[in-house]
Design an enzyme around this catalytic site. Structure first.
Site, short mmCIF file in Angstrom:
data_model
loop_
_atom_site.label_atom_id
_atom_site.label_comp_id
_atom_site.label_asym_id
_atom_site.label_seq_id
_atom_site.Cartn_x
_atom_site.Cartn_y
_atom_site.Cartn_z
N SER A 112 12.34 -1.99 0.79
CA SER A 112 11.20 -2.89 0.79
C SER A 112 11.47 -4.22 0.11
CB SER A 112 10.02 -2.16 0.15
OG SER A 112 8.85 -2.89 0.30
N HIS A 113 10.71 -4.51 -0.97
CA HIS A 113 10.80 -5.81 -1.63
C HIS A 113 11.93 -5.84 -2.66
CE1 HIS A 113 8.51 -3.02 -3.99
NE2 HIS A 113 8.81 -3.72 -5.06
N ASP A 276 7.84 -9.55 2.92
CA ASP A 276 8.91 -8.92 2.13
C ASP A 276 9.99 -8.31 3.03
OD1 ASP A 276 7.57 -6.65 3.05
OD2 ASP A 276 8.00 -5.51 1.23
N ASP A 278 10.79 -5.42 4.30
CA ASP A 278 10.48 -4.58 5.46
C ASP A 278 9.19 -4.99 6.17
OD1 ASP A 278 8.99 -3.73 3.26
OD2 ASP A 278 8.84 -1.68 4.01
N ASP A 280 5.99 -5.42 5.25
CA ASP A 280 4.64 -4.90 5.04
C ASP A 280 3.85 -5.70 4.01
OD1 ASP A 280 6.18 -3.94 2.98
OD2 ASP A 280 5.61 -1.83 3.22
N ARG A 281 4.52 -6.60 3.27
CA ARG A 281 3.79 -7.43 2.28
C ARG A 281 3.63 -8.84 2.77
NH1 ARG A 281 5.62 -6.05 -3.81
NH2 ARG A 281 5.62 -3.79 -3.58
N LYS A 375 0.77 -0.99 5.39
CA LYS A 375 0.32 -2.36 5.23
C LYS A 375 1.12 -3.23 6.19
CE LYS A 375 2.99 -2.85 0.90
NZ LYS A 375 3.29 -1.52 0.36
C1 VG1 Z 1 4.83 -1.26 -5.80
C2 VG1 Z 1 3.45 -1.84 -5.71
C3 VG1 Z 1 2.56 -0.97 -4.84
C4 VG1 Z 1 3.21 -0.81 -3.46
C5 VG1 Z 1 4.62 -0.29 -3.61
C6 VG1 Z 1 5.36 -0.22 -2.29
O1 VG1 Z 1 4.77 0.02 -6.40
O2 VG1 Z 1 2.88 -2.00 -6.98
O3 VG1 Z 1 1.29 -1.54 -4.73
O4 VG1 Z 1 2.47 0.08 -2.67
O5 VG1 Z 1 5.37 -1.13 -4.49
O6 VG1 Z 1 5.46 -1.50 -1.73
P1 VG1 Z 1 5.08 0.27 -7.96
O7 VG1 Z 1 4.99 1.75 -8.13
O8 VG1 Z 1 6.43 -0.30 -8.23
O9 VG1 Z 1 4.03 -0.48 -8.71
V1 VG1 Z 1 6.67 -1.85 -0.59
O10 VG1 Z 1 6.36 -3.28 0.08
O11 VG1 Z 1 7.35 -0.54 -0.43
O12 VG1 Z 1 6.73 -0.92 0.46
CO CO Z 2 7.60 -3.56 1.68
#
Ligand code: VG1
Ligand code: CO
Length: 539
Positions: A112-113, A276, A278, A280-281, A375
């Site tokens: 992801s991010h 981001d 992947d 989703d953000r 998302k």
């Molecule tokens: C973080 C964010 C959360 C989000 C998750 C996955 O988690 O705070 O809101 O759903 O990332 O995002 P954490 O546990 O580090 O606070 V991503 O764009 O996987 O898929």
């Molecule tokens: Co993501």
């Protein structure tokens, strides 16, 4: 041709907020990826007749891992895989294909991010037939299986050519390589008023979309430039690179700095957004103007009638507990359902499946709706463009009018990163023990109304989840503490602050939150225990 390989278990294959996330070097250890995949197949049980969607965000090690995954699926009796061309699928695109084809699940190879590359992170998100990531009850089983695994199955065959669209075979398993973008674009065309957005661009509206060298580049070029007519070059960092060109593909004020600087300069476009790794953000920017994700959720919800797919009504809205309360006032005004869930999109899935909510969002730059079960970054961008096209107003005007109507929730998040796990765990445990003593207390003029852990009872499957500690003050201000569940080393303490004002609408967020920040640090003893007097990342 099916080989059974003996293996030793690893003890750390526990999924976090969004799948398994590790240092790439950890995943590259012998049999690490194979163990994890086999643990999933063992937990699924009989895979015969089953179809899965497979894709990734193009980061380093994707190309190798995806071939392993395909060969292991064939060896484990999977009937069919639907794979994005060149192994690419954004998380929302994958969820769409999963649902559209009524498949049994899907895998997105992405952290992801988190940054990518050999020194970055790698990850695996696993969704089931709902189209959303599996609930903790299942990921716990996979984790238990992974701790006892002794062998895995893999097909002994040359690599599959994933650049070639169409159907191939590996043993009895069918592999359908599909255009990564096409279905996603068709879905967006069904939701939004594309002709109104086309007119907007035809009239000279300017936009910049930063794909951060990650998966959304091809989606954004197709949708914004080719279909909607944004000027060529509106999409920047558009080619997915294995190391994201050194960028940290997290669309916020800190990591999308180049875009933020551009939008606060004299050359700013009318509108900008970033996604981001992947896809989703999303981050939304106007000319010299930033929209907090919590406000964005509230504004999108308030404007649902402007969007063709939602104009006949929405069920309700959900937000993570750490997200600001802005959307709660909108839900009240429209008399729709309102839900607060733990952090992580998987908690919205049951609410969407049971028609309790249509929209949902998290403060961490995530917004989406029940069109899929993840998302969706580009969805949020199109929603904003649709509102702008329908109202003729700028991002700033839309947001300021929203504050006029509902008041403003000043909101910021402070991340303390790289903390020793034991120190972070103890800090949270001690703070939790202290909460009952805080009830009713007044600190520096802020009177505490309630201090307690956040506990969520899922109304559909009746599971209980405890995540984070919340201090609520009598004026509605809140401090939320949580440990991150997406990091790949050490612990990150997240502190979320919010303060509401009905009529003071133009203050600096930090000025409004300084006192609360002081209280938050004091109460949890963050400086004393972590040695940090300042957060590492502020968004
Ligand atoms: C973080 C964010 C959360 C989000 C998750 C996955 O988690 O705070 O809101 O759903 O990332 O995002 P954490 O546990 O580090 O606070 V991503 O764009 O996987 O898929
Ligand atoms: Co993501």
């Amino acid at each position: 041709m099916i080989k059974t390989i003996a293996t030793q278990p690893y003890s750390d294959q526990k999924m976090g907020t969004g799948g398994l996330r590790k240092k790439t070097k950890v995943v590259m250890q012998p049999n690490y990826f194979e163990n994890f995949m086999q643990s999933i197949f063992n937990t699924i049980g009989d895979s015969s007749g089953k179809t899965f969607v497979v894709g990734g965000d193009g980061r380093f090690y994707n190309a190798i891992a995806i071939q392993k995954l395909i060969k292991m699926a064939a060896a484990n009796g999977v009937a069919k895989l639907i794979v994005g061309q060149n192994g690419l699928l954004s998380t929302p695109a994958s969820s769409n294909i999963l649902l559209k084809n009524k498949t049994d699940g899907g895998f997105v190879l992405s952290a992801s991010h988190n940054p990518g590359g050999g020194n970055g992170d790698f990850g695996i998100k696993y969704a089931n037939e709902t189209g959303g990531q599996i609930p903790t009850s299942i990921s716990d089983k996979i984790f238990e299986t992974s701790k006892q695994i002794s062998e895995y199955k893999i097909f002994d065959a040359p690599d599959i050519d994933l650049s070639r669209l169409g159907t191939q075979k590996l043993g009895d398993m069918e592999i359908e390589v599909i255009d990564s973008v096409k279905d996603y674009v068709e879905m967006m065309e069904r939701i939004f008023d594309f002709s109104a957005i086309k007119k907007l661009f035809a009239n000279g509206f300017s936009m910049r979309f930063d794909a951060m060298n990650a998966v959304t580049g091809p989606y954004a070029i197709r949708i914004f430039e080719e279909v909607l007519g944004a000027t060529k070059g509106s999409v920047v960092h558009a080619i997915p690179l294995p190391d994201f060109g050194g960028l940290h593909p997290d669309p916020n004020l800190v990591y999308a700095k180049e875009l933020v600087d551009f939008m606060f300069s004299e050359h700013a476009a009318d509108f900008a957004a970033a996604n981001d790794g992947d896809g989703d953000r999303n981050m939304i920017l106007g000319k010299k103007f930033f929209v907090t994700p919590s406000d964005s959720l509230a504004i999108l919800t308030d404007n649902f009638k402007l969007i063709p797919a939602y104009k006949n009504g929405i069920f309700g809205v959900g937000k993570s507990a750490a997200t600001s309360s802005a959307v709660s006032r909108v839900a009240q005004a429209h008399n729709i359902g309102y839900y607060e869930v733990p952090t992580g999109w998987k908690y919205f899935v049951n609410l969407m499946d049971s028609n309790r909510i249509t929209f949902c969002g998290e403060e961490s730059f995530g917004t989406g709706s029940s069109h899929i079960r993840e998302k969706d970054g580009i969805w949020a961008v199109l929603f904003w463009l649709n509102i702008i096209a329908a109202t003729g107003k700028s991002v700033e005007e839309i947001t300021r009018e929203h504050w006029q109507k509902y008041g403003r929730s000043y909101y910021m998040r402070f991340d303390f990163e790289g903390i020793t796990t034991d120190i972070a765990d103890k800090l949270m445990a001690d703070l939790e023990n202290k909460l009952p003593l805080l009830n009713g207390k007044e600190i520096n003029g802020f009177k505490i109304a309630n201090a307690a852990p956040f506990v969520y009872n899922d109304p559909v499957d009746h599971s209980t989840t405890k995540n984070g500690l919340i201090i609520t003050f009598e004026d509605g201000s809140r401090i939320v503490y949580r440990l991150s569940g997406t990091g790949s080393s050490g612990a990150t303490i997240r502190v979320y602050l919010e303060r509401y004002s009905k009529d003071n609408l133009n203050a600096e967020p930090l000025a409004m939150l300084t006192e609360l920040l002081r209280i938050a640090l004091d109460v949890a003893e963050i400086p004393e225990r972590t040695g940090k007097h300042q957060a590492d990342v502020v968004t």
